[in-house]
Design a protein around this motif. Sequence first.
Motif, mmCIF file in Angstrom:
data_model
loop_
_atom_site.group_PDB
_atom_site.id
_atom_site.type_symbol
_atom_site.label_atom_id
_atom_site.label_comp_id
_atom_site.label_asym_id
_atom_site.label_seq_id
_atom_site.Cartn_x
_atom_site.Cartn_y
_atom_site.Cartn_z
ATOM 1 N N SER A 1 0.829 -1.214 0.000
ATOM 2 C CA SER A 1 0.000 0.000 0.000
ATOM 3 C C SER A 1 0.859 1.257 0.000
ATOM 4 C CB SER A 1 -0.930 0.009 1.216
ATOM 5 O OG SER A 1 -1.855 -1.046 1.129
ATOM 6 N N LEU A 2 2.071 1.151 0.514
ATOM 7 C CA LEU A 2 2.961 2.321 0.521
ATOM 8 C C LEU A 2 3.389 2.720 -0.888
ATOM 9 C CD1 LEU A 2 5.272 1.720 3.615
ATOM 10 C CD2 LEU A 2 3.427 3.394 3.347
ATOM 11 N N GLY A 3 3.569 1.732 -1.766
ATOM 12 C CA GLY A 3 3.957 2.033 -3.153
ATOM 13 C C GLY A 3 2.951 2.933 -3.837
ATOM 14 N N PRO A 4 1.660 2.534 -3.896
ATOM 15 C CA PRO A 4 0.663 3.417 -4.507
ATOM 16 C C PRO A 4 0.528 4.759 -3.795
ATOM 17 C CG PRO A 4 -0.183 1.196 -4.396
ATOM 18 C CD PRO A 4 1.115 1.206 -3.628
ATOM 19 N N PHE A 5 0.690 4.771 -2.474
ATOM 20 C CA PHE A 5 0.642 6.041 -1.735
ATOM 21 C C PHE A 5 1.685 7.010 -2.299
ATOM 22 C CE2 PHE A 5 3.152 8.001 1.811
ATOM 23 C CZ PHE A 5 2.427 9.176 1.879
ATOM 24 N N LEU A 6 2.921 6.562 -2.359
ATOM 25 C CA LEU A 6 4.000 7.434 -2.840
ATOM 26 C C LEU A 6 3.821 7.798 -4.310
ATOM 27 C CD1 LEU A 6 6.969 5.635 -1.072
ATOM 28 C CD2 LEU A 6 5.923 7.832 -0.440
ATOM 29 N N LEU A 7 3.422 6.826 -5.121
ATOM 30 C CA LEU A 7 3.306 7.072 -6.558
ATOM 31 C C LEU A 7 2.118 7.962 -6.903
ATOM 32 C CD1 LEU A 7 4.317 3.494 -7.648
ATOM 33 C CD2 LEU A 7 5.627 5.587 -8.047
ATOM 34 N N TYR A 8 0.964 7.758 -6.236
ATOM 35 C CA TYR A 8 -0.177 8.647 -6.490
ATOM 36 C C TYR A 8 0.125 10.065 -6.005
ATOM 37 C CZ TYR A 8 -3.570 5.309 -8.287
ATOM 38 O OH TYR A 8 -4.238 4.419 -9.082
ATOM 39 N N ALA A 9 0.887 10.190 -4.925
ATOM 40 C CA ALA A 9 1.263 11.524 -4.453
ATOM 41 C C ALA A 9 2.199 12.213 -5.444
ATOM 42 C CB ALA A 9 1.929 11.417 -3.077
ATOM 43 N N LEU A 10 2.980 11.446 -6.160
ATOM 44 C CA LEU A 10 3.927 11.976 -7.146
ATOM 45 C C LEU A 10 3.260 12.257 -8.497
ATOM 46 C CD1 LEU A 10 7.004 12.343 -8.031
ATOM 47 C CD2 LEU A 10 6.890 9.933 -8.680
ATOM 48 N N MET A 11 2.224 11.514 -8.824
ATOM 49 C CA MET A 11 1.628 11.553 -10.163
ATOM 50 C C MET A 11 1.212 12.937 -10.673
ATOM 51 S SD MET A 11 -1.250 9.101 -11.850
ATOM 52 C CE MET A 11 -0.349 7.602 -11.591
ATOM 53 N N PRO A 12 0.660 13.827 -9.858
ATOM 54 C CA PRO A 12 0.250 15.132 -10.403
ATOM 55 C C PRO A 12 1.400 15.943 -11.008
ATOM 56 C CG PRO A 12 -0.744 14.791 -8.258
ATOM 57 C CD PRO A 12 0.241 13.691 -8.464
ATOM 58 N N TRP A 13 2.628 15.640 -10.624
ATOM 59 C CA TRP A 13 3.767 16.402 -11.125
ATOM 60 C C TRP A 13 4.515 15.682 -12.235
ATOM 61 C CZ3 TRP A 13 2.255 16.293 -6.010
ATOM 62 C CH2 TRP A 13 1.791 17.506 -5.530
ATOM 63 N N VAL A 14 3.979 14.561 -12.684
ATOM 64 C CA VAL A 14 4.587 13.816 -13.791
ATOM 65 C C VAL A 14 3.851 14.235 -15.057
ATOM 66 C CG1 VAL A 14 5.007 11.521 -14.750
ATOM 67 C CG2 VAL A 14 5.155 11.878 -12.286
#
Length: 168
Positions: free
Chosen positions: A9-22
């Motif tokens: 669950s930590l993986g999607p947490f970090l990646l979804y938090a990063l996604m708006p800036w990709v």
Amino acid sequence: AKAVYALASLGPFLLYALMPWVSAWWALAMVRLAIGTCIPFRTVSMTSAFIGQLSRIGHNKAGWYRAFFSGGMAVAGPALATALTGHFSFLTAYLVIAASFAFMSVFSLSFFPEREKAAPIAEPSHDRPVAGTPNTGAVSQLTGLLKNPVVAESCAIEFLSGATGALY
């Protein structure tokens, strides 16, 4: 199951938090691929924990687990994302989704069962099949399993459901 679920669950947490800036399409595809890699670990953890409790809750409730699991992934999740993006910005939606994964990661530590000792695993036989005996390889076993009409129909429904979901 507890540690696997929490870490997956930590993986999607970090990646979804990063996604708006990709912004590059290929980077978005890589982020989605990484998120997609984490999800099966969460699914297997939840299913393992459920199967471990099945003898306590009864086999007649197994369908309810599948219904809620599928309904959450296929209906509730997309509906919530649609509502979030309809009323707020995409940034807010992605941050709420990221926060939900963070919450699930931490909250799972309180309700997943502790690790149980695994039953001893029998040593595999390294004997090769003798000529004239049925092949016990994976393809042969899968073919035999798919000959069962109930299993074949369930697999076809799952395939069509997954293919349909992938279009949206």
